[in-house]
Design a protein around this motif. Structure first.
Motif, PDB file in Angstrom:
ATOM      1  N   ALA A 204       0.831  -1.205   0.000  1.00 47.66           N
ATOM      2  CA  ALA A 204       0.000   0.000   0.000  1.00 47.66           C
ATOM      3  C   ALA A 204       0.865   1.254   0.000  1.00 47.66           C
ATOM      4  CB  ALA A 204      -0.929  -0.006   1.208  1.00 47.66           C
ATOM      5  N   SER A 205       1.936   1.226   0.786  1.00 49.19           N
ATOM      6  CA  SER A 205       2.858   2.355   0.819  1.00 49.19           C
ATOM      7  C   SER A 205       3.502   2.561  -0.548  1.00 49.19           C
ATOM      8  CB  SER A 205       3.945   2.112   1.877  1.00 49.19           C
ATOM      9  OG  SER A 205       4.925   3.132   1.855  1.00 49.19           O
ATOM     10  N   PHE A 206       3.939   1.475  -1.151  1.00 50.03           N
ATOM     11  CA  PHE A 206       4.560   1.536  -2.476  1.00 50.03           C
ATOM     12  C   PHE A 206       3.559   2.026  -3.514  1.00 50.03           C
ATOM     13  CE2 PHE A 206       6.379  -1.171  -6.146  1.00 50.03           C
ATOM     14  CZ  PHE A 206       7.166  -0.118  -6.587  1.00 50.03           C
ATOM     15  N   ALA A 207       2.330   1.487  -3.456  1.00 46.39           N
ATOM     16  CA  ALA A 207       1.293   1.866  -4.418  1.00 46.39           C
ATOM     17  C   ALA A 207       0.999   3.357  -4.338  1.00 46.39           C
ATOM     18  CB  ALA A 207       0.020   1.061  -4.163  1.00 46.39           C
ATOM     19  N   GLU A 208       0.886   3.874  -3.125  1.00 52.54           N
ATOM     20  CA  GLU A 208       0.600   5.298  -2.989  1.00 52.54           C
ATOM     21  C   GLU A 208       1.761   6.144  -3.516  1.00 52.54           C
ATOM     22  OE1 GLU A 208      -1.775   8.126   0.010  1.00 52.54           O
ATOM     23  OE2 GLU A 208      -0.252   6.895   0.993  1.00 52.54           O
ATOM     24  N   ALA A 209       2.982   5.683  -3.284  1.00 53.26           N
ATOM     25  CA  ALA A 209       4.164   6.426  -3.736  1.00 53.26           C
ATOM     26  C   ALA A 209       4.231   6.520  -5.255  1.00 53.26           C
ATOM     27  CB  ALA A 209       5.428   5.773  -3.199  1.00 53.26           C
ATOM     28  N   VAL A 210       3.838   5.439  -5.954  1.00 55.19           N
ATOM     29  CA  VAL A 210       3.903   5.443  -7.428  1.00 55.19           C
ATOM     30  C   VAL A 210       2.557   5.766  -8.062  1.00 55.19           C
ATOM     31  CG1 VAL A 210       5.841   3.824  -7.451  1.00 55.19           C
ATOM     32  CG2 VAL A 210       3.501   2.927  -7.645  1.00 55.19           C
ATOM     33  N   LYS A 211       1.560   6.110  -7.209  1.00 50.53           N
ATOM     34  CA  LYS A 211       0.214   6.472  -7.669  1.00 50.53           C
ATOM     35  C   LYS A 211      -0.480   5.322  -8.401  1.00 50.53           C
ATOM     36  CE  LYS A 211       1.023  10.537  -6.038  1.00 50.53           C
ATOM     37  NZ  LYS A 211       0.510  10.868  -4.676  1.00 50.53           N
TER      38      LYS A 211
ATOM     39  N   ALA B 150     -10.856  -6.755   4.638  1.00 51.64           N
ATOM     40  CA  ALA B 150     -10.511  -5.936   5.801  1.00 51.64           C
ATOM     41  C   ALA B 150      -9.256  -5.108   5.543  1.00 51.64           C
ATOM     42  CB  ALA B 150     -10.316  -6.826   7.030  1.00 51.64           C
ATOM     43  N   MET B 151      -8.271  -5.723   4.874  1.00 49.41           N
ATOM     44  CA  MET B 151      -7.035  -4.996   4.560  1.00 49.41           C
ATOM     45  C   MET B 151      -7.302  -3.854   3.589  1.00 49.41           C
ATOM     46  SD  MET B 151      -4.259  -5.672   6.164  1.00 49.41           S
ATOM     47  CE  MET B 151      -3.141  -4.803   5.058  1.00 49.41           C
ATOM     48  N   GLU B 152      -8.135  -4.079   2.604  1.00 45.71           N
ATOM     49  CA  GLU B 152      -8.453  -3.014   1.656  1.00 45.71           C
ATOM     50  C   GLU B 152      -9.116  -1.846   2.377  1.00 45.71           C
ATOM     51  OE1 GLU B 152     -10.004  -3.526  -2.582  1.00 45.71           O
ATOM     52  OE2 GLU B 152     -11.807  -2.857  -1.539  1.00 45.71           O
ATOM     53  N   ASN B 153     -10.011  -2.155   3.292  1.00 41.58           N
ATOM     54  CA  ASN B 153     -10.668  -1.108   4.066  1.00 41.58           C
ATOM     55  C   ASN B 153      -9.647  -0.332   4.897  1.00 41.58           C
ATOM     56  OD1 ASN B 153     -13.087   0.239   5.210  1.00 41.58           O
ATOM     57  ND2 ASN B 153     -12.443  -0.791   7.084  1.00 41.58           N
ATOM     58  N   ALA B 154      -8.729  -1.050   5.545  1.00 44.82           N
ATOM     59  CA  ALA B 154      -7.707  -0.402   6.368  1.00 44.82           C
ATOM     60  C   ALA B 154      -6.797   0.485   5.519  1.00 44.82           C
ATOM     61  CB  ALA B 154      -6.882  -1.449   7.106  1.00 44.82           C
ATOM     62  N   VAL B 155      -6.398  -0.009   4.359  1.00 45.61           N
ATOM     63  CA  VAL B 155      -5.523   0.747   3.462  1.00 45.61           C
ATOM     64  C   VAL B 155      -6.170   2.073   3.058  1.00 45.61           C
ATOM     65  CG1 VAL B 155      -4.624   0.783   1.090  1.00 45.61           C
ATOM     66  CG2 VAL B 155      -4.187  -1.189   2.570  1.00 45.61           C
ATOM     67  N   ASN B 156      -7.460   2.040   2.802  1.00 43.74           N
ATOM     68  CA  ASN B 156      -8.134   3.258   2.364  1.00 43.74           C
ATOM     69  C   ASN B 156      -8.490   4.196   3.505  1.00 43.74           C
ATOM     70  OD1 ASN B 156      -8.416   3.210  -0.655  1.00 43.74           O
ATOM     71  ND2 ASN B 156      -9.219   1.181  -0.183  1.00 43.74           N
TER      72      ASN B 156
ATOM     73  N   THR C  13      -4.395   5.874   4.044  1.00 44.80           N
ATOM     74  CA  THR C  13      -3.611   6.514   2.986  1.00 44.80           C
ATOM     75  C   THR C  13      -4.282   7.824   2.579  1.00 44.80           C
ATOM     76  OG1 THR C  13      -4.806   5.246   1.286  1.00 44.80           O
ATOM     77  CG2 THR C  13      -2.681   4.364   2.040  1.00 44.80           C
ATOM     78  N   VAL C  14      -3.489   8.775   2.151  1.00 39.16           N
ATOM     79  CA  VAL C  14      -4.041  10.046   1.686  1.00 39.16           C
ATOM     80  C   VAL C  14      -4.899   9.823   0.449  1.00 39.16           C
ATOM     81  CG1 VAL C  14      -3.445  12.296   0.676  1.00 39.16           C
ATOM     82  CG2 VAL C  14      -2.215  11.464   2.687  1.00 39.16           C
ATOM     83  N   MET C  15      -4.444   8.935  -0.441  1.00 40.83           N
ATOM     84  CA  MET C  15      -5.224   8.656  -1.647  1.00 40.83           C
ATOM     85  C   MET C  15      -6.638   8.211  -1.294  1.00 40.83           C
ATOM     86  SD  MET C  15      -2.528   6.715  -4.234  1.00 40.83           S
ATOM     87  CE  MET C  15      -3.858   6.150  -5.322  1.00 40.83           C
ATOM     88  N   GLY C  16      -6.728   7.275  -0.361  1.00 35.75           N
ATOM     89  CA  GLY C  16      -8.029   6.725  -0.024  1.00 35.75           C
ATOM     90  C   GLY C  16      -8.850   7.598   0.897  1.00 35.75           C
ATOM     91  N   ALA C  17      -8.209   8.150   1.917  1.00 31.63           N
ATOM     92  CA  ALA C  17      -8.947   8.880   2.953  1.00 31.63           C
ATOM     93  C   ALA C  17      -9.219  10.341   2.616  1.00 31.63           C
ATOM     94  CB  ALA C  17      -8.175   8.798   4.275  1.00 31.63           C
ATOM     95  N   GLU C  18      -8.338  10.981   1.837  1.00 35.14           N
ATOM     96  CA  GLU C  18      -8.475  12.414   1.586  1.00 35.14           C
ATOM     97  C   GLU C  18      -8.759  12.761   0.126  1.00 35.14           C
ATOM     98  OE1 GLU C  18      -8.525  14.772   3.884  1.00 35.14           O
ATOM     99  OE2 GLU C  18      -8.210  13.326   5.511  1.00 35.14           O
ATOM    100  N   GLN C  19      -8.197  11.993  -0.787  1.00 38.40           N
ATOM    101  CA  GLN C  19      -8.325  12.342  -2.205  1.00 38.40           C
ATOM    102  C   GLN C  19      -9.427  11.571  -2.914  1.00 38.40           C
ATOM    103  OE1 GLN C  19      -4.326  11.668  -3.677  1.00 38.40           O
ATOM    104  NE2 GLN C  19      -3.572  13.609  -2.855  1.00 38.40           N
ATOM    105  N   ASN C  20     -10.074  10.679  -2.186  1.00 36.14           N
ATOM    106  CA  ASN C  20     -11.143   9.850  -2.767  1.00 36.14           C
ATOM    107  C   ASN C  20     -10.675   9.085  -3.999  1.00 36.14           C
ATOM    108  OD1 ASN C  20     -13.764   8.794  -2.765  1.00 36.14           O
ATOM    109  ND2 ASN C  20     -14.513  10.357  -4.184  1.00 36.14           N
ATOM    110  N   ILE C  21      -9.424   8.593  -3.910  1.00 37.71           N
ATOM    111  CA  ILE C  21      -8.861   7.736  -4.964  1.00 37.71           C
ATOM    112  C   ILE C  21      -8.579   6.387  -4.304  1.00 37.71           C
ATOM    113  CG2 ILE C  21      -7.041   7.439  -6.686  1.00 37.71           C
ATOM    114  CD1 ILE C  21      -6.534  10.458  -6.526  1.00 37.71           C
TER     115      ILE C  21
END
Length: 222
Positions: free
Chosen positions: A107-114, A140-146, A149-157
């Motif tokens: 998840a960290s890597f994914a957010e870094a490379v968009k 459950a992991m997908e929910n936690a990741v979103n 992460t800024v992408m999931g929690a703030e940018q609605n991506i």
């Protein structure tokens, strides 16, 4: 081009996942882990697969899970037991929370490379009973990741975690892999390492049964 992070162990499941994702037109970023496992054969296989598939990048992350052990794959004082494809208990090869750790890093890597998509080749049908290979865990992991992460929690991506084989058997994976041209001879499954697969650990037995059921010759043994 859409981007995807693929967890690539070097085994059957991750190899088919890699080639499936590539066939879907993703820009593929492969992610492997040196987590203090008993041997390096799978990592060598992962590097060969990544090169053969022509991924955009292949990161090998060092995580020393052997510092606390708890599994025959990370603790040299424990033995890898002979396999039993009909077992109902969790085998000693279960590495505590391994996929939870791996997916967190992914998840960290994914957010870094968009990248919005993470792929992992787990199955809850034809596996060793690991709790981190079950659909409820992936959800459950997908929910936690979103949530984390800024992408999931703030940018609605939203970042999606895909487990395309969660309801498929290994033989079905092999059939798909054959159609995709997966070089099975480059993969490694044996828990014990060595120059040749032991043929008796859980992973070897599951692999042998899967190839037999699929009616495909395992070129890694030829």
């Amino acid at each position: 081009m859409k981007k995807a992070v693929v967890l690539l162990s070097g085994g059957l499941d991750s190899a088919v996942t890699l080639y499936m994702v590539k066939s879907q037109g993703y820009e593929v970023h492969a992610l492997s882990f040196d987590y203090g496992q008993r041997h390096s054969r799978e990592l060598k296989a992962a590097k060969s697969l990544a090169q053969e598939a022509g991924v955009v990048s292949h990161q090998v992350v060092s995580l020393r899970l052997d510092q606390w052990g708890g599994s025959s794959l990370t603790d040299s004082t424990m033995q890898v037991e002979d396999g039993n494809v009909n077992r109902e208990d969790i085998p000693v090869t279960y590495v505590p929370a391994r996929n939870m750790v791996f997916l967190s890093v992914a998840a960290s890597f994914a957010e870094a490379v968009k990248a919005q998509d993470i792929f992992i080749g787990v199955s809850q049908v034809d596996y060793s009973g690991y709790v981190d290979c079950r659909e409820e865990f992936i959800e459950a992991m997908e929910n936690a990741v979103n949530k984390g992460t800024v992408m999931g929690a703030e940018q609605n991506i939203p970042i999606r975690i895909h487990a395309p084989f969660i309801h498929k058997t290994k033989s079905e994976e092999i059939q798909m892999g054959k159609e995709l041209g997966v070089p099975f001879e480059l993969t490694w499954s044996c828990y014990r390492g060595g120059t040749k697969p032991c043929g008796t650990c859980d992973s070897c037995l599951l692999r042998a049964k899967a190839f037999e059921d699929a009616g495909v010759v395992d070129k890694a043994l030829v």
